[in-house]
Design a protein around this motif. Structure first.
Motif, PDB file in Angstrom:
ATOM      1  N   SER A 172       0.815  -1.221   0.000  1.00  0.00           N
ATOM      2  CA  SER A 172       0.000   0.000   0.000  1.00  0.00           C
ATOM      3  C   SER A 172       0.844   1.264   0.000  1.00  0.00           C
ATOM      4  O   SER A 172       0.330   2.358  -0.263  1.00  0.00           O
ATOM      5  CB  SER A 172      -0.927   0.002   1.220  1.00  0.00           C
ATOM      6  OG  SER A 172      -0.176   0.021   2.426  1.00  0.00           O
ATOM      7  N   GLU A 200      -1.841  -8.463  -8.773  1.00  0.00           N
ATOM      8  CA  GLU A 200      -3.126  -7.760  -8.824  1.00  0.00           C
ATOM      9  C   GLU A 200      -3.023  -6.401  -8.143  1.00  0.00           C
ATOM     10  O   GLU A 200      -3.573  -5.399  -8.622  1.00  0.00           O
ATOM     11  CB  GLU A 200      -4.218  -8.608  -8.180  1.00  0.00           C
ATOM     12  CG  GLU A 200      -4.618  -9.826  -8.999  1.00  0.00           C
ATOM     13  CD  GLU A 200      -5.057  -9.449 -10.402  1.00  0.00           C
ATOM     14  OE1 GLU A 200      -5.915  -8.555 -10.545  1.00  0.00           O
ATOM     15  OE2 GLU A 200      -4.531 -10.047 -11.364  1.00  0.00           O
ATOM     16  N   GLY A 201      -2.328  -6.350  -7.017  1.00  0.00           N
ATOM     17  CA  GLY A 201      -2.152  -5.085  -6.315  1.00  0.00           C
ATOM     18  C   GLY A 201      -1.345  -4.084  -7.126  1.00  0.00           C
ATOM     19  O   GLY A 201      -1.663  -2.889  -7.153  1.00  0.00           O
ATOM     20  N   ARG A 203      -1.137  -3.944 -10.374  1.00  0.00           N
ATOM     21  CA  ARG A 203      -1.974  -3.456 -11.475  1.00  0.00           C
ATOM     22  C   ARG A 203      -2.824  -2.279 -11.031  1.00  0.00           C
ATOM     23  O   ARG A 203      -2.978  -1.290 -11.761  1.00  0.00           O
ATOM     24  CB  ARG A 203      -2.851  -4.586 -12.012  1.00  0.00           C
ATOM     25  CG  ARG A 203      -2.124  -5.600 -12.875  1.00  0.00           C
ATOM     26  CD  ARG A 203      -3.033  -6.749 -13.271  1.00  0.00           C
ATOM     27  NE  ARG A 203      -4.237  -6.276 -13.944  1.00  0.00           N
ATOM     28  CZ  ARG A 203      -5.286  -7.051 -14.217  1.00  0.00           C
ATOM     29  NH1 ARG A 203      -5.273  -8.319 -13.843  1.00  0.00           N
ATOM     30  NH2 ARG A 203      -6.341  -6.564 -14.831  1.00  0.00           N
ATOM     31  N   LYS A 204      -3.379  -2.359  -9.826  1.00  0.00           N
ATOM     32  CA  LYS A 204      -4.212  -1.274  -9.317  1.00  0.00           C
ATOM     33  C   LYS A 204      -3.374  -0.038  -9.013  1.00  0.00           C
ATOM     34  O   LYS A 204      -3.752   1.088  -9.354  1.00  0.00           O
ATOM     35  CB  LYS A 204      -4.962  -1.745  -8.072  1.00  0.00           C
ATOM     36  CG  LYS A 204      -5.990  -2.831  -8.352  1.00  0.00           C
ATOM     37  CD  LYS A 204      -6.674  -3.291  -7.073  1.00  0.00           C
ATOM     38  CE  LYS A 204      -7.683  -4.400  -7.370  1.00  0.00           C
ATOM     39  NZ  LYS A 204      -8.322  -4.899  -6.115  1.00  0.00           N
ATOM     40  N   GLY A 207      -2.354   1.743 -12.103  1.00  0.00           N
ATOM     41  CA  GLY A 207      -3.429   2.184 -12.974  1.00  0.00           C
ATOM     42  C   GLY A 207      -3.448   1.459 -14.301  1.00  0.00           C
ATOM     43  O   GLY A 207      -3.696   2.066 -15.355  1.00  0.00           O
ATOM     44  N   ASP A 210      -7.274  -3.730 -17.411  1.00  0.00           N
ATOM     45  CA  ASP A 210      -7.633  -5.086 -16.991  1.00  0.00           C
ATOM     46  C   ASP A 210      -7.152  -6.129 -17.990  1.00  0.00           C
ATOM     47  O   ASP A 210      -6.803  -7.252 -17.619  1.00  0.00           O
ATOM     48  CB  ASP A 210      -9.150  -5.197 -16.821  1.00  0.00           C
ATOM     49  CG  ASP A 210      -9.668  -4.378 -15.650  1.00  0.00           C
ATOM     50  OD1 ASP A 210      -8.888  -4.157 -14.708  1.00  0.00           O
ATOM     51  OD2 ASP A 210     -10.836  -3.957 -15.697  1.00  0.00           O
ATOM     52  N   SER A 224      -0.581   1.153 -19.048  1.00  0.00           N
ATOM     53  CA  SER A 224      -1.055   2.160 -18.107  1.00  0.00           C
ATOM     54  C   SER A 224      -1.071   3.516 -18.790  1.00  0.00           C
ATOM     55  O   SER A 224      -0.074   3.919 -19.400  1.00  0.00           O
ATOM     56  CB  SER A 224      -0.137   2.214 -16.879  1.00  0.00           C
ATOM     57  OG  SER A 224      -0.368   3.372 -16.111  1.00  0.00           O
TER      58      SER A 224
END
Length: 259
Positions: A172, A200-201, A203-204, A207, A210, A224
């Motif tokens: 985070s 997965e983290g 990727r978020k 930005g 999918d 991105s």
């Protein structure tokens, strides 16, 4: 004369090859002797060059790393540093801390490894022309975990990261940065499901879209709009770095630049 000339040429070639090998360097950091193998291309003293930091796994060493993960041979135009860790307890192995490795969180052992990185980078900036927009870090296992720590604690020093077979609890805290994460589907040490959550983290955080597209063998690129792509390099093996992966990591670094 031809025999003598051939001898001179072969001697020069041998010397040139020897000169192309990384050289052992030492630093005193927080009162402790630290060392690394440094490969510097001839042009590094006069022209800006990219820099790649490489970190071994727990129980590894800089010599084996430079031979098994030979970034300097794959990218001879780059300044490459193979860092050497100190004995430290591992999170998953070596609880007594007899083997060398890297701190896995801020503040561990007085941040000795973060300070080591700072000292080496300052030396490179003093002795060579460092291209500040092309500084990279990669590492395997515990070394990959330290790459994640550098991402969290020193994000603005780097253009991109490539952690291999690694995870972090500081997910985070990461700022968007181009990244390649290498994972083995049969990794039973740093479990594959942990690394799937990392991917997965990331990727978020970056930005990313999918939908990914093929980027290389076993590799998927997630683009991105912010210029921080993620490559998920997922191979069918275990905890090792598979054949061909260092080439893909170097290729990925060459495509990235720090804003």
């Amino acid at each position: 004369m031809r025999g003598f000339a051939a001898f001179i040429v072969s001697t020069w070639l041998a010397s040139a090859a020897a000169a192309a090998e990384p050289a052992r360097r030492e630093w005193t950091v927080d009162g402790t002797n630290r060392e690394a193998l440094v490969y510097a291309p001839a042009q590094a003293a006069s022209n800006p060059v990219p820099v790649v930091f490489v970190f071994h796994g727990h129980g590894g060493n800089m010599g084996h790393l430079s031979r098994g993960f030979p970034v300097h041979a794959l990218w001879p135009e780059a300044l490459v540093v193979y860092m050497q860790g100190l004995p430290i307890p591992g999170v998953l192995t070596d609880p007594e801390g007899k083997k060398p490795g890297w701190q896995n969180a801020p503040g561990v052992r007085g941040d000795r490894d973060l300070h080591f990185f700072d000292a080496v980078l300052e030396t490179l900036r003093t002795e060579y022309k460092v291209d500040e927009k092309h500084v990279f870090a990669t590492g395997h296992s515990n070394g990959g975990g330290f790459v994640y720590l550098l991402w969290a604690e020193r994000p603005y020093a780097f253009a991109a990261f490539a952690p291999c077979a690694a995870a972090t609890r500081q997910l985070s805290q990461l700022k968007p940065r181009p990244a390649l994460h290498l994972a083995g589907e049969k990794d039973t040490l740093v479990k594959f499901e942990w690394q799937q959550r990392m991917i997965e983290g990331l990727r978020k955080i970056n930005g990313c879209s999918d939908a990914g597209r093929p980027w290389g063998p076993n590799a998927t690129l997630y683009a991105s709009a912010g210029g921080t792509p993620l490559v998920a390099l997922v191979h069918p093996g275990g905890h090792e770095i598979p054949k061909g992966a260092p080439e893909l990591i170097v290729r990925f670094f060459k495509e990235q630049v720090r804003p």
